[in-house]
Design an enzyme around this catalytic site. Structure first.
Site, PDB file in Angstrom:
ATOM      1  N   ARG A 118     -79.736 -82.862 -68.114  1.00  0.00           N
ATOM      2  CA  ARG A 118     -80.238 -84.197 -68.492  1.00  0.00           C
ATOM      3  C   ARG A 118     -79.137 -85.134 -68.989  1.00  0.00           C
ATOM      4  O   ARG A 118     -79.416 -86.103 -69.696  1.00  0.00           O
ATOM      5  CB  ARG A 118     -81.360 -84.090 -69.525  1.00  0.00           C
ATOM      6  CG  ARG A 118     -82.577 -83.325 -69.006  1.00  0.00           C
ATOM      7  CD  ARG A 118     -83.694 -83.293 -70.037  1.00  0.00           C
ATOM      8  NE  ARG A 118     -84.884 -82.635 -69.500  1.00  0.00           N
ATOM      9  CZ  ARG A 118     -85.088 -81.335 -69.564  1.00  0.00           C
ATOM     10  NH1 ARG A 118     -84.191 -80.541 -70.148  1.00  0.00           N
ATOM     11  NH2 ARG A 118     -86.187 -80.803 -69.055  1.00  0.00           N
ATOM     12  N   LYS A 140     -73.845 -97.205 -61.223  1.00  0.00           N
ATOM     13  CA  LYS A 140     -74.742 -96.882 -60.110  1.00  0.00           C
ATOM     14  C   LYS A 140     -74.285 -95.570 -59.487  1.00  0.00           C
ATOM     15  O   LYS A 140     -73.147 -95.458 -59.030  1.00  0.00           O
ATOM     16  CB  LYS A 140     -74.716 -97.985 -59.055  1.00  0.00           C
ATOM     17  CG  LYS A 140     -75.745 -99.066 -59.224  1.00  0.00           C
ATOM     18  CD  LYS A 140     -75.756 -99.940 -57.979  1.00  0.00           C
ATOM     19  CE  LYS A 140     -76.873-100.953 -58.016  1.00  0.00           C
ATOM     20  NZ  LYS A 140     -76.902-101.771 -56.778  1.00  0.00           N
ATOM     21  N   GLU A 182     -65.605-105.784 -50.026  1.00  0.00           N
ATOM     22  CA  GLU A 182     -66.217-105.907 -51.350  1.00  0.00           C
ATOM     23  C   GLU A 182     -65.490-106.956 -52.190  1.00  0.00           C
ATOM     24  O   GLU A 182     -66.111-107.680 -52.974  1.00  0.00           O
ATOM     25  CB  GLU A 182     -66.223-104.554 -52.065  1.00  0.00           C
ATOM     26  CG  GLU A 182     -67.060-103.475 -51.383  1.00  0.00           C
ATOM     27  CD  GLU A 182     -68.562-103.645 -51.575  1.00  0.00           C
ATOM     28  OE1 GLU A 182     -68.990-104.625 -52.219  1.00  0.00           O
ATOM     29  OE2 GLU A 182     -69.310-102.784 -51.075  1.00  0.00           O
ATOM     30  N   LYS A 224     -67.488-107.847 -62.150  1.00  0.00           N
ATOM     31  CA  LYS A 224     -68.474-106.766 -62.143  1.00  0.00           C
ATOM     32  C   LYS A 224     -68.899-106.414 -63.565  1.00  0.00           C
ATOM     33  O   LYS A 224     -70.095-106.235 -63.846  1.00  0.00           O
ATOM     34  CB  LYS A 224     -67.879-105.531 -61.455  1.00  0.00           C
ATOM     35  CG  LYS A 224     -68.830-104.325 -61.327  1.00  0.00           C
ATOM     36  CD  LYS A 224     -69.823-104.496 -60.218  1.00  0.00           C
ATOM     37  CE  LYS A 224     -70.741-103.300 -60.028  1.00  0.00           C
ATOM     38  NZ  LYS A 224     -70.171-102.243 -59.185  1.00  0.00           N
ATOM     39  N   GLU A 234     -80.105-103.906 -62.575  1.00  0.00           N
ATOM     40  CA  GLU A 234     -80.373-104.703 -61.378  1.00  0.00           C
ATOM     41  C   GLU A 234     -81.789-105.270 -61.349  1.00  0.00           C
ATOM     42  O   GLU A 234     -82.529-105.120 -60.374  1.00  0.00           O
ATOM     43  CB  GLU A 234     -80.105-103.875 -60.115  1.00  0.00           C
ATOM     44  CG  GLU A 234     -79.877-104.731 -58.869  1.00  0.00           C
ATOM     45  CD  GLU A 234     -79.474-103.935 -57.655  1.00  0.00           C
ATOM     46  OE1 GLU A 234     -80.225-103.947 -56.683  1.00  0.00           O
ATOM     47  OE2 GLU A 234     -78.399-103.296 -57.693  1.00  0.00           O
ATOM     48  N   ARG A 238     -77.622-108.845 -61.149  1.00  0.00           N
ATOM     49  CA  ARG A 238     -76.819-107.803 -60.505  1.00  0.00           C
ATOM     50  C   ARG A 238     -77.158-107.645 -59.023  1.00  0.00           C
ATOM     51  O   ARG A 238     -76.320-107.175 -58.242  1.00  0.00           O
ATOM     52  CB  ARG A 238     -77.001-106.466 -61.238  1.00  0.00           C
ATOM     53  CG  ARG A 238     -76.099-105.369 -60.702  1.00  0.00           C
ATOM     54  CD  ARG A 238     -76.079-104.142 -61.590  1.00  0.00           C
ATOM     55  NE  ARG A 238     -75.210-103.122 -61.040  1.00  0.00           N
ATOM     56  CZ  ARG A 238     -74.838-102.018 -61.676  1.00  0.00           C
ATOM     57  NH1 ARG A 238     -75.254-101.786 -62.906  1.00  0.00           N
ATOM     58  NH2 ARG A 238     -74.031-101.142 -61.096  1.00  0.00           N
ATOM     59  N   ASN A 242     -75.259-107.208 -53.952  1.00  0.00           N
ATOM     60  CA  ASN A 242     -75.676-106.583 -52.695  1.00  0.00           C
ATOM     61  C   ASN A 242     -75.499-107.499 -51.489  1.00  0.00           C
ATOM     62  O   ASN A 242     -76.047-107.212 -50.422  1.00  0.00           O
ATOM     63  CB  ASN A 242     -77.142-106.148 -52.790  1.00  0.00           C
ATOM     64  CG  ASN A 242     -77.332-104.995 -53.767  1.00  0.00           C
ATOM     65  OD1 ASN A 242     -76.614-104.007 -53.707  1.00  0.00           O
ATOM     66  ND2 ASN A 242     -78.289-105.123 -54.663  1.00  0.00           N
ATOM     67  N   HIS A 245     -75.293-106.053 -47.977  1.00  0.00           N
ATOM     68  CA  HIS A 245     -75.628-104.631 -48.029  1.00  0.00           C
ATOM     69  C   HIS A 245     -76.942-104.293 -47.325  1.00  0.00           C
ATOM     70  O   HIS A 245     -77.089-103.199 -46.791  1.00  0.00           O
ATOM     71  CB  HIS A 245     -75.676-104.161 -49.480  1.00  0.00           C
ATOM     72  CG  HIS A 245     -74.319-104.006 -50.098  1.00  0.00           C
ATOM     73  ND1 HIS A 245     -73.429-105.058 -50.234  1.00  0.00           N
ATOM     74  CD2 HIS A 245     -73.685-102.915 -50.604  1.00  0.00           C
ATOM     75  CE1 HIS A 245     -72.315-104.624 -50.815  1.00  0.00           C
ATOM     76  NE2 HIS A 245     -72.445-103.344 -51.038  1.00  0.00           N
ATOM     77  N   HIS A 249     -76.311-101.550 -44.757  1.00  0.00           N
ATOM     78  CA  HIS A 249     -76.901-100.214 -44.857  1.00  0.00           C
ATOM     79  C   HIS A 249     -77.660 -99.851 -43.586  1.00  0.00           C
ATOM     80  O   HIS A 249     -77.680 -98.693 -43.176  1.00  0.00           O
ATOM     81  CB  HIS A 249     -77.832-100.138 -46.068  1.00  0.00           C
ATOM     82  CG  HIS A 249     -77.113-100.119 -47.378  1.00  0.00           C
ATOM     83  ND1 HIS A 249     -77.769-100.264 -48.582  1.00  0.00           N
ATOM     84  CD2 HIS A 249     -75.798 -99.969 -47.689  1.00  0.00           C
ATOM     85  CE1 HIS A 249     -76.886-100.210 -49.574  1.00  0.00           C
ATOM     86  NE2 HIS A 249     -75.688-100.036 -49.046  1.00  0.00           N
ATOM     87  N   HIS A 262     -68.381 -97.988 -45.007  1.00  0.00           N
ATOM     88  CA  HIS A 262     -69.291 -98.829 -45.780  1.00  0.00           C
ATOM     89  C   HIS A 262     -68.817-100.276 -45.806  1.00  0.00           C
ATOM     90  O   HIS A 262     -69.596-101.208 -45.558  1.00  0.00           O
ATOM     91  CB  HIS A 262     -69.410 -98.278 -47.208  1.00  0.00           C
ATOM     92  CG  HIS A 262     -70.231 -99.124 -48.111  1.00  0.00           C
ATOM     93  ND1 HIS A 262     -71.593 -99.297 -47.952  1.00  0.00           N
ATOM     94  CD2 HIS A 262     -69.889 -99.878 -49.197  1.00  0.00           C
ATOM     95  CE1 HIS A 262     -72.054-100.112 -48.887  1.00  0.00           C
ATOM     96  NE2 HIS A 262     -71.049-100.476 -49.652  1.00  0.00           N
TER      97      HIS A 262
END
Length: 357
Positions: A118, A140, A182, A224, A234, A238, A242, A245, A249, A262
């Site tokens: 955990r 993330k 990026e 960032k 997000e 935030r 993306n 993206h 993706h 990517h």
């Protein structure tokens, strides 16, 4: 060595940016508060920097796990391999994980740290441009699934991020270019001055001039960190990170993870999102041209894979994690330096753009 901070109250942490950070034991060891340390890396990075990082841990109870290299290994199978390794070592909560590598290793290690017992501490040592300017900062963590990228993960912050820009000297040109997607993203969504600066410093970046690299890494991390401090999970601001993206993706999933890097998929996604913006009169044609030309200057693709039209894009984008109430949300520029998140994109327009891409 420059230091920035991600301000998240009790979970705040520093980002160190400079040269030869992997030769400074105290930089890393000051953040090790546990009795055991396990370095997670991949086969390529291990050859380059594995021994160097293990030397920084000399005298500690330190171990190393080396995974295969590639986006296709950002998977539940690799996650299970890390879990098995930790259990075989009888690792407990007095264990710190160190992610040594690019975005795949950083995301895998962070997700493992979030889940094992955990939550155990972890530290990011990113070695690619993409991970230095983006994925190592902000907490993330995730793995991919054949039905969707980064759909299984957690928000879990590292204890520190140590960026040695000298590692970029060993980065293949294609990987470096992927990271620039990026970087360019930050200029489009948030900082027009950064975008202008990138246009003026293309050759210095391609030559991997250390002063120029440190400046661009610092500015991206600064943006960032500011965004993450305002919106850690997000729920608003935030999501602008993306840009490109949703489309990107879909390209990665369609082509098979790793066939398109990517950053390459994101670059094409940025062009598609910017084309939508131009059709909606949110972006001037001259600004779209500047975006395309800057991406091309760093040898990035600006057109979707041949034969991948509207239907294939939509099949993947409907599984995107940004879908809400069955509506796909896109990040769309409103001009260089500003962007919005919207689900107000006409399907006929999407079809026209994607079928023509």
């Amino acid at each position: 060595m420059q230091t920035l901070n991600v301000e998240l109250g009790e979970r705040s942490y520093p980002i160190y940016i400079g040269v030869n950070g992997l030769r400074q034991p105290d930089l890393l060891r000051q953040h090790l508060t546990t009795s055991k340390v396990i370095v997670i890396t991949n086969e390529v990075v291990d050859v380059l920097y594995g021994a160097q990082v293990m030397d920084l841990l000399n005298g500690l109870d330190a171990d190393k796990l080396v995974l295969p290299d590639g986006e296709e290994y950002k998977s539940l199978a690799s996650f299970e391999r890390i879990m098995t390794h930790l259990l075989e070592l009888n690792a407990a909560r007095d264990t710190t994980l160190i992610a040594l590598g690019g975005g795949v290793i950083g995301d895998l290690t962070g997700f493992a740290a979030a889940c094992y017992q955990r939550g155990i501490p972890f530290i990011q040592i990113p070695t690619t441009l993409l991970s230095q300017v983006d994925s190592s900062v902000g907490g993330k963590t995730a793995v991919n699934h054949p039905l969707g990228k980064n759909m299984i993960g957690a928000f879990y912050q590292p204890k520190a991020v140590i960026i040695d820009t000298m590692t970029l000297c060993s980065l293949p040109r294609r990987e470096f270019s992927a990271g620039m997607a990026e970087v360019i993203k930050y200029g489009i969504i948030y900082d027009a001055e950064l975008f202008n600066w990138l246009e003026q410093h293309q050759q210095a970046l391609l030559d991997k001039d250390q002063t120029t690299l440190q400046e661009v890494v610092r500015r991206c991390c600064e943006i960032k960190a500011l965004i993450v401090a305002k919106d850690e999970q997000e729920k608003g601001l935030r999501a602008l990170l993306n840009l490109g993206h949703t489309f990107g993706h879909a390209i990665e999933a369609e082509q098979g993870y790793g066939n398109w890097l990517h950053g390459e998929a994101v670059a094409t996604g940025i062009v598609l999102a910017s084309t939508v913006a131009q059709h909606k009169n949110w972006l001037d044609a001259s600004e779209l041209c500047r975006i395309v030309e800057l991406l091309k200057a760093f040898n990035l693709p600006v057109a979707a894979p041949q034969g991948m039209g509207y239907e294939r894009f939509m099949q993947h984008m409907r599984h995107d994690k940004k879908v809400q109430a069955n509506r796909i949300r896109f990040v769309i520029p409103e001009g260089i330096g500003s962007a919005v998140v919207t689900d107000d994109v006409d399907e006929a327009l999407l079809k026209e753009i994607l079928d023509a891409s």
